[in-house]
Scaffold this motif. Structure first.
Motif, PDB file in Angstrom:
ATOM      1  N   GLU A   1     -18.984  -7.222   8.673  1.00  0.00           N
ATOM      2  CA  GLU A   1     -18.150  -6.381   7.632  1.00  0.00           C
ATOM      3  C   GLU A   1     -16.569  -6.797   7.913  1.00  0.00           C
ATOM      4  OE1 GLU A   1     -19.197  -2.203   7.350  1.00  0.00           O
ATOM      5  OE2 GLU A   1     -17.377  -2.107   6.069  1.00  0.00           O
ATOM      6  N   ALA A   2     -15.967  -6.772   8.979  1.00  0.00           N
ATOM      7  CA  ALA A   2     -14.689  -7.283   9.143  1.00  0.00           C
ATOM      8  C   ALA A   2     -14.418  -8.665   9.040  1.00  0.00           C
ATOM      9  CB  ALA A   2     -14.205  -6.956  10.635  1.00  0.00           C
TER      10      ALA A   2
ATOM     11  N   LYS B   1     -14.103  -9.548   5.059  1.00  0.00           N
ATOM     12  CA  LYS B   1     -13.090  -8.958   4.399  1.00  0.00           C
ATOM     13  C   LYS B   1     -11.962 -10.087   4.773  1.00  0.00           C
ATOM     14  CE  LYS B   1     -10.541  -4.571   4.147  1.00  0.00           C
ATOM     15  NZ  LYS B   1     -10.351  -3.269   4.824  1.00  0.00           N
ATOM     16  N   GLN B   2     -11.857 -10.550   6.033  1.00  0.00           N
ATOM     17  CA  GLN B   2     -10.738 -11.356   6.379  1.00  0.00           C
ATOM     18  C   GLN B   2     -10.970 -12.800   5.632  1.00  0.00           C
ATOM     19  OE1 GLN B   2     -12.039 -11.445  10.549  1.00  0.00           O
ATOM     20  NE2 GLN B   2     -10.907  -9.573  10.968  1.00  0.00           N
TER      21      GLN B   2
ATOM     22  N   LYS C   1     -12.693 -13.150   2.893  1.00  0.00           N
ATOM     23  CA  LYS C   1     -12.260 -13.078   1.296  1.00  0.00           C
ATOM     24  C   LYS C   1     -10.802 -13.110   1.116  1.00  0.00           C
ATOM     25  CE  LYS C   1     -13.343  -9.368  -2.004  1.00  0.00           C
ATOM     26  NZ  LYS C   1     -13.685  -7.833  -1.970  1.00  0.00           N
ATOM     27  N   ALA C   2      -9.920 -12.573   2.197  1.00  0.00           N
ATOM     28  CA  ALA C   2      -8.625 -12.674   1.821  1.00  0.00           C
ATOM     29  C   ALA C   2      -8.041 -13.987   2.020  1.00  0.00           C
ATOM     30  CB  ALA C   2      -7.961 -11.486   2.996  1.00  0.00           C
TER      31      ALA C   2
ATOM     32  N   ILE D   1      -4.796 -10.093   5.600  1.00  0.00           N
ATOM     33  CA  ILE D   1      -5.277  -8.981   4.559  1.00  0.00           C
ATOM     34  C   ILE D   1      -4.153  -8.281   3.760  1.00  0.00           C
ATOM     35  CG2 ILE D   1      -6.698  -7.020   4.381  1.00  0.00           C
ATOM     36  CD1 ILE D   1      -8.253  -7.992   6.678  1.00  0.00           C
TER      37      ILE D   1
ATOM     38  N   GLU E   1      -3.889  -8.121  -0.431  1.00  0.00           N
ATOM     39  CA  GLU E   1      -3.580  -7.026  -1.142  1.00  0.00           C
ATOM     40  C   GLU E   1      -2.305  -6.949  -1.773  1.00  0.00           C
ATOM     41  OE1 GLU E   1      -4.613  -4.202   1.857  1.00  0.00           O
ATOM     42  OE2 GLU E   1      -6.681  -4.341   1.480  1.00  0.00           O
TER      43      GLU E   1
END
Ligand SMILES: [Zn+2]
Length: 300
Positions: free
Chosen positions: A228-229, A232-233, A235-236, A292, A296
């Motif tokens: 999961e982590a 997310k990384q 994707k960023a 990240i 954002e």
């Protein structure tokens, strides 16, 4: 005959044990109180265990010189009924026992010695007890119809270091034992030497494999978090790249971004070992968090 359950094995071993002369009254008493058909109308025991039916029959005919018939009934799960059929035999038994009528209490004068109490509990277990397979559950039950009898029986167990609880289901009280070591105590108390050891072994194996399962689940939890982590990384990082921001960043951040994209499945610890420049897990974590944050910021 099919393979017996653990409970069936235990009952067979307990039923076929030799009984001392002094214990015979106590054993009959255990059967009589907990088997529940021990009166002028009927003296019989219904059980799933063939061994129990025959040993009860042998006990009665040995002690009172009466005839006991054993019949098999039931469908898929056979039941055996050991019964004193002759009226004269029933009267003969009832005339010679002190405990003919249950008056609401366990009559301790039937126990001459400690071994006799053990035989009484054994008779009770054979008449109304059940034991779960140790690889499924730890539980021994005595199904008893009378509340006071259940309470007094539970007290006798406690006097011998066997802790039990009582619950009510329908019209029946269950005096049950849930703690593994207490069940081992019960089995040993009743004299099931070999099988109480087997029980102990099986329960130790079960608790070990539970522990291993818990640890495995813990690992897969970590794996889940890692995946999961990493998602997310990545994707960023993809986003920063697409928007032309990645190349404008500090070299250290670019390096970590490339490392992550190259090893998408690696945990942080594994990533540090893939890195050609020295970096700690927390250093790596810090830089990935920074990426990240930038993503954002840019997205908003
Ligand atoms: Zn005895």
């Amino acid at each position: 005959m099919g393979k017996l359950s653990f409970c069936g094995d235990i009952k067979k071993e307990l039923a076929e044990m030799k009984t001392r002369q002094c214990c015979k009254d106590a054993l009959v008493y255990g059967y009589a109180l907990f088997g529940r058909s021990f009166n002028a109308k009927r003296i019989c025991l219904q059980t799933e265990s063939e061994a129990v039916a025959y040993s009860y029959g042998n006990l009665l005919s040995g002690v009172y010189g009466v005839e006991v018939s054993v019949t098999r009934g039931g469908g898929k799960r056979p039941t055996y009924i050991a019964e004193v059929k002759s009226e004269a035999d029933k009267l003969r038994i009832l005339a010679s026992v002190d405990f003919g009528i249950y008056d609401g209490s366990i009559y301790r004068d039937n126990f001459y010695r400690e071994c006799c109490v053990q035989s009484f509990v054994r008779g009770a277990f054979l008449a109304c007890g059940h034991l779960s397979d140790p690889d499924k559950d730890y539980r021994a039950d005595f199904y008893i119809k009378d509340k006071r009898l259940a309470e007094e029986f539970s007290e006798i167990l406690l006097e011998h270091m066997i802790e039990s609880h009582t619950s009510k289901r329908g019209n029946t009280y269950s005096v049950y034992i849930k703690k593994n070591e207490m069940i081992v105590n019960l089995l040993a108390f009743m004299g099931a030497g070999g099988l109480s050891l087997q029980y102990l072994e099986a329960s130790v194996v079960k608790s070990l494999s539970n522990k291993i399962n818990r640890n495995n689940n813990c690992d897969s939890g970590n794996i889940g978090r890692t995946v999961e982590a990493s998602l997310k990384q990545r994707k960023a990082i993809e986003f920063l790249k697409e928007h032309g921001r990645l190349d404008t960043l500090d070299g250290k951040l670019i390096y970590v971004a490339k490392l992550r994209m190259k090893y998408p499945d690696a945990s942080l610890k594994e990533l540090t070992s893939k890195s050609t420049e020295p970096i700690t897990v927390s250093g790596l974590n810090h830089r990935l968090k920074k990426l990240i944050e930038l993503y954002e910021e840019l997205k908003n």
